[in-house]
Design a protein around this motif. Structure first.
Motif, PDB file in Angstrom:
ATOM      1  N   SER A 750       0.820  -1.213   0.000  1.00 47.80           N
ATOM      2  CA  SER A 750       0.000   0.000   0.000  1.00 47.80           C
ATOM      3  C   SER A 750       0.852   1.260   0.000  1.00 47.80           C
ATOM      4  CB  SER A 750      -0.913   0.014   1.226  1.00 47.80           C
ATOM      5  OG  SER A 750      -0.178   0.368   2.385  1.00 47.80           O
ATOM      6  N   ASN A 751       0.166   2.368  -0.199  1.00 44.61           N
ATOM      7  CA  ASN A 751       0.795   3.692  -0.168  1.00 44.61           C
ATOM      8  C   ASN A 751       0.534   4.386   1.162  1.00 44.61           C
ATOM      9  OD1 ASN A 751       2.233   5.834  -1.320  1.00 44.61           O
ATOM     10  ND2 ASN A 751       0.359   6.850  -2.004  1.00 44.61           N
ATOM     11  N   GLN A 790       7.336  -2.998  -1.468  1.00 48.46           N
ATOM     12  CA  GLN A 790       7.414  -1.533  -1.578  1.00 48.46           C
ATOM     13  C   GLN A 790       8.361  -1.110  -2.701  1.00 48.46           C
ATOM     14  OE1 GLN A 790       6.015   1.240   0.270  1.00 48.46           O
ATOM     15  NE2 GLN A 790       4.484  -0.303   0.798  1.00 48.46           N
ATOM     16  N   SER A 793       6.844  -1.326  -6.067  1.00 48.40           N
ATOM     17  CA  SER A 793       5.663  -0.507  -6.314  1.00 48.40           C
ATOM     18  C   SER A 793       6.039   0.868  -6.835  1.00 48.40           C
ATOM     19  CB  SER A 793       4.867  -0.348  -5.018  1.00 48.40           C
ATOM     20  OG  SER A 793       5.549   0.529  -4.138  1.00 48.40           O
ATOM     21  N   ASN A 795       4.518   3.521  -5.424  1.00 46.77           N
ATOM     22  CA  ASN A 795       3.950   4.381  -4.389  1.00 46.77           C
ATOM     23  C   ASN A 795       4.814   5.607  -4.154  1.00 46.77           C
ATOM     24  OD1 ASN A 795       1.900   2.585  -4.011  1.00 46.77           O
ATOM     25  ND2 ASN A 795       2.816   1.566  -2.243  1.00 46.77           N
ATOM     26  N   LYS A 798       7.135   5.327  -1.144  1.00 46.16           N
ATOM     27  CA  LYS A 798       7.963   4.125  -1.159  1.00 46.16           C
ATOM     28  C   LYS A 798       9.238   4.304  -0.350  1.00 46.16           C
ATOM     29  CE  LYS A 798      10.434   3.236  -4.782  1.00 46.16           C
ATOM     30  NZ  LYS A 798      10.845   2.860  -6.153  1.00 46.16           N
TER      31      LYS A 798
END
Length: 814
Positions: A750-751, A790, A793, A795, A798
């Motif tokens: 997730s972010n 992470q 991703s 994000n 991150k």
């Protein structure tokens, strides 16, 4: 010590970490060179450094041989001064021992008192084998700097097995006994707890010194020091203070949680014929505790799982077995102590069996049978058949705290009680406790007392069950002679070592039951019994006393009859699970529905969990029965299970029942109703979930997590993250674990930086708590997975998230 099933037993299975018994080294009782006589301590806590400044006056005498040397356990301490009669003594100390040159040679009749000024540094305590910083600190500072607003500042100790020598010099062995007194200096806002009685309190500005005195003798590992902001809820047993130390939030529930304690003291005193031997009995609940609970003499400590509110206690008091367990230790463990960790069963098996004794007394036959089954089943599931109850060749003393010492040991005591009879069993326990009070003992001494009282030679029993491994694995077959009207029960033992044992066999002719008690003394035994008409069922191990595994061939009609007629919970449970596999047959389905009226509430729950309602239209009567259970069963846990079963129907007609359940005082009912409602009316269930008070949301974390994960509500990820580790590893069934695995994957990618922070903080806490079981390695692997997710991703957070995770990994690794 009680190691909670949810916090250790299940944990051990999940993380697949077990201690191998490969060592052939004999683990002897610690040699007694000196005997402890009395311990006087003055301690001042340094919250900033997480240290303790102390003064110790240790009174000892040579055990037998004259000596001019003294060796004390003193882990990671800075020793400032050692004197005797104001004369400075030469000494050396390393990370483990304090070696002192005495001014003369002392004989076994000469007592002497050494004074030691020292600083204890629990954060620097090392493991003897690896020489790296240990998780077993002995003295634990919780939120010492007060930065975490969600957690109180506390200090507490954990002495078993050798943690006391992390905060005061001593001979840290279970075969030592000492009286004690301790002066504890703390800021005025804190309460303190230690062994014995609080004699006086002296204020000095912003600080206060509490003086605790314990006149009787007990082992060093039973010393306790607890400090924090607690409410003290007072209770009594006769003229003995019985107090409960809890955080203010839980003060209204303290007597609901612990209130049976005085009755337990009375019951155990009467049952054992030995009055409670101590001056007070206090129980304290602390944060981030490293185990389930600990029997420190007169000052029992519980982990925060003891905290429960009215909505949980209406379902069941999950701490009650532990409360009984730690109390019973005050006879078995504190009054008479195992002389070595090899003999730990003399402490833990009895404490385990006390749970059976209490439940039988307080709640009756059905309740205690459920307990007995679950206790034995944990042992069977734990794959511990290669370990004996008394073990002299363990690799590490911590290995002894397992399902053999606890669960199997409790079952063995029940078998011993059954063999010698109630009167002889409790007379023997009274004699054992009286003879060895304030002393130590080993298993052979227990055997000799039983032999003296009963007049029986019990070597065979102790050799088999205390010093032998495993349990009977029995193949059962039957031979019927219809001409002679006899049935022969054949008992074939399949394990390597042959056991001998009493065995109860019930022969049913219709519903008429005849009990036959036999004694099996060979690998292959047969017993023949007469009958008047063809038996409808043969029930072996009919009293459930023998700890064994049984294999026999039964058909559906046998199991249906067993489900309806067997006396024991375990036998009805076994039958129900078999009958549930055949519900395509109407008589099997009907038997499952009938089981919803079983007197044992866990049978009712099991029936609800296994009933087949796929063809709803043909099973309206069953559904009506389940609706009745959902609204009116006397056990709220059954109501909750019924609601969960109705929820699987995804039927809007159930909505009124579900809405009514949302008004229940039971959190179990409320949680199941929310999930069931979610599949009928998602917006309403979602709205109700969001409206719950924070304290209720925390308790209902699992059902709410299911709703929020199913609905892809990312705004709730920070809330979900706080329960992921416990849900994946420490609590719940396979479905719960799978749910939290989904949650972990979602959060790791997730972010949401807050969710990441909450998850890694929880992992660090859990990893540190269970480092001694290598749980920290499991957590570190999870963190590595999060880093990989992470880094893959896109994000925006991150870099920040990866930094948070790596910093937390470093804290666990150091």
């Amino acid at each position: 010590m009680k190691i909670q099933k949810s916090l250790l037993y299940i944990f051990l299975f999940i993380v697949s970490f077990s201690f191998a018994q490969n060592s052939t080294d004999y683990k002897a009782e610690r040699e007694k060179i000196h005997d402890l006589v009395h311990t006087k301590l003055k301690v001042d806590l340094n919250f900033n450094k997480k240290e303790l400044n102390g003064e110790a006056w240790i009174t000892l005498k040579p055990h037998f041989y004259s000596t001019n040397k003294l060796v004390l356990d003193a882990k990671a301490m800075v020793i400032k001064q050692v004197t005797l009669n104001n004369q400075k003594l030469n000494f050396t100390n390393d990370d483990f021992y304090l070696n002192i040159d005495l001014p003369k040679t002392y004989t076994k009749d000469e007592e002497f008192t050494v004074y030691i000024a020292y600083t204890a540094r629990p954060e620097k305590v090392k493991d003897k084998v690896t020489n790296i910083i240990s998780a077993s600190k002995g003295l634990y500072y919780i939120n010492a700097n007060g930065v975490d607003r969600n957690k109180p500042t506390q200090v507490w100790t954990q002495g078993e097995t050798e943690g006391s020598s992390c905060w005061f010099p001593t001979i840290d062995a279970p075969n030592q006994k000492t009286s004690q007194e301790i002066y504890i200096t703390v800021p005025n806002k804190y309460k303190t707890l230690s062994n014995g009685l609080l004699i006086n309190q002296t204020k000095n500005g912003n600080n206060r010194t509490d003086y605790w005195k314990f006149d009787k003798k007990h082992a060093p590992y039973l010393f306790f020091l607890g400090v924090g902001e607690f409410e003290i809820i007072e209770d009594t047993y006769k003229n003995i203070p019985v107090n409960y130390y809890v955080e203010k939030e839980y003060a209204p529930f303290a007597k609901e949680i612990f209130g049976n304690t005085p009755e337990m003291i009375q019951f155990f005193s009467d049952k054992l014929g030995v009055e409670f031997p101590w001056s007070k009995y206090s129980q304290i609940v602390v944060r981030d505790y490293v185990s389930g609970a600990m029997e420190n003499t007169t000052a029992v400590v519980h982990g925060e799982q003891a905290y429960q509110t009215a909505g949980q206690l209406i379902d069941e008091n999950k701490q009650e077995n532990t409360i009984a367990h730690e109390l019973f230790h005050h006879w078995f463990g504190d009054l008479v102590t195992s002389e070595s960790w090899s003999n730990l069963a003399l402490n833990e098996s009895f404490a385990n069996y006390s749970e059976y004794l209490w439940r039988a007394h307080k709640y009756g036959k059905e309740d205690v049978e459920m307990y007995q089954f679950e206790n034995a089943n944990l042992y069977f599931e734990g794959q511990n058949s290669d370990k004996s109850l008394i073990r002299y060749n363990y690799d590490d003393k911590e290995d002894m705290f397992d399902l053999v010492s606890y669960n199997k040991g409790g079952a063995i005591l029940h078998m011993l009680r059954n063999y010698v009879g109630d009167e002889a069993f409790f007379a023997s326990l009274k004699a054992y406790l009286t003879r060895y009070k304030y002393q130590t003992a080993e298993a052979h001494q227990l055997r000799l007392v039983f032999e003296e009282i009963t007049g029986k030679d019990l070597n065979w029993f102790f050799n088999q069950w205390f010093f032998g491994k495993g349990h009977p694995d029995i193949e059962i077959s039957y031979d019927y002679n219809l001409i002679r009207k006899t049935v022969t029960v054949n008992i074939l033992q399949q394990q390597a070592e042959t056991f001998q044992f009493p065995f109860a066999i019930d022969v049913f002719e219709g519903t008429k039951r005849t009990r036959h008690n036999v004694f099996v003394d060979g690998n292959d035994a047969s017993f023949t019994f007469p009958f008047n008409k063809q038996p409808t069922l043969i029930q072996v191990n009919a009293d459930g006393v023998l700890l064994c595994e049984i294999n026999e061939n039964k058909v559906l009609s046998d199991y249906i009859f067993q489900l309806k007629n067997a006396q024991l919970f375990a036998h009805r449970r076994e039958a129900l699970l078999e009958v549930a596999k055949k519900q395509e047959e109407k008589n099997a389905f009907n038997a499952v529905v009938e089981a919803m009226d079983d007197p044992a509430y866990k049978i009712r729950i099991l029936a609800l969990e296994n009933v087949d309602l796929i063809n709803k239209s043909s099973k309206k009567n069953a559904i009506e029965k389940i609706k009745q259970l959902a609204t009116s069963d006397p056990k709220t846990l059954v109501q909750a299970s019924a609601i969960e079963t109705l929820g699987k129907l995804i039927d809007p007609e159930m909505k009124p029942i579900l809405l009514n359940a949302l008004e229940s005082k039971s959190y179990a009912v409320l949680g199941k109703a929310l999930v069931a409602l979610y599949y009928v009316d998602k917006p309403l269930a979602f709205k109700k979930s969001k409206e719950l008070p924070d304290e209720v949301r925390k308790i209902l974390a699992t059902p709410l997590t299911q709703i929020f994960i199913e609905s892809n509500d990312d705004t709730e990820l920070p809330f979900i993250a706080k329960s992921v580790v416990s849900g994946m590893f420490l609590f719940g069934d396979d479905t719960t674990k799978a749910l939290y695995q989904r949650a972990f994957k979602k959060i790791s990618k997730s972010n949401d930086t807050e969710a990441i922070q909450n998850l890694v903080l929880d992992m660090v806490v859990k990893g540190n708590q269970y480092k001694s079981f290598n749980f920290d390695k499991v957590v570190i692997n999870l963190m590595r997975t999060m880093v990989q997710d992470q880094e893959k991703s896109t994000n925006s957070n991150k870099v920040k998230n990866v930094a948070i995770i790596k910093e937390s990994m470093a804290k666990l690794i150091q």
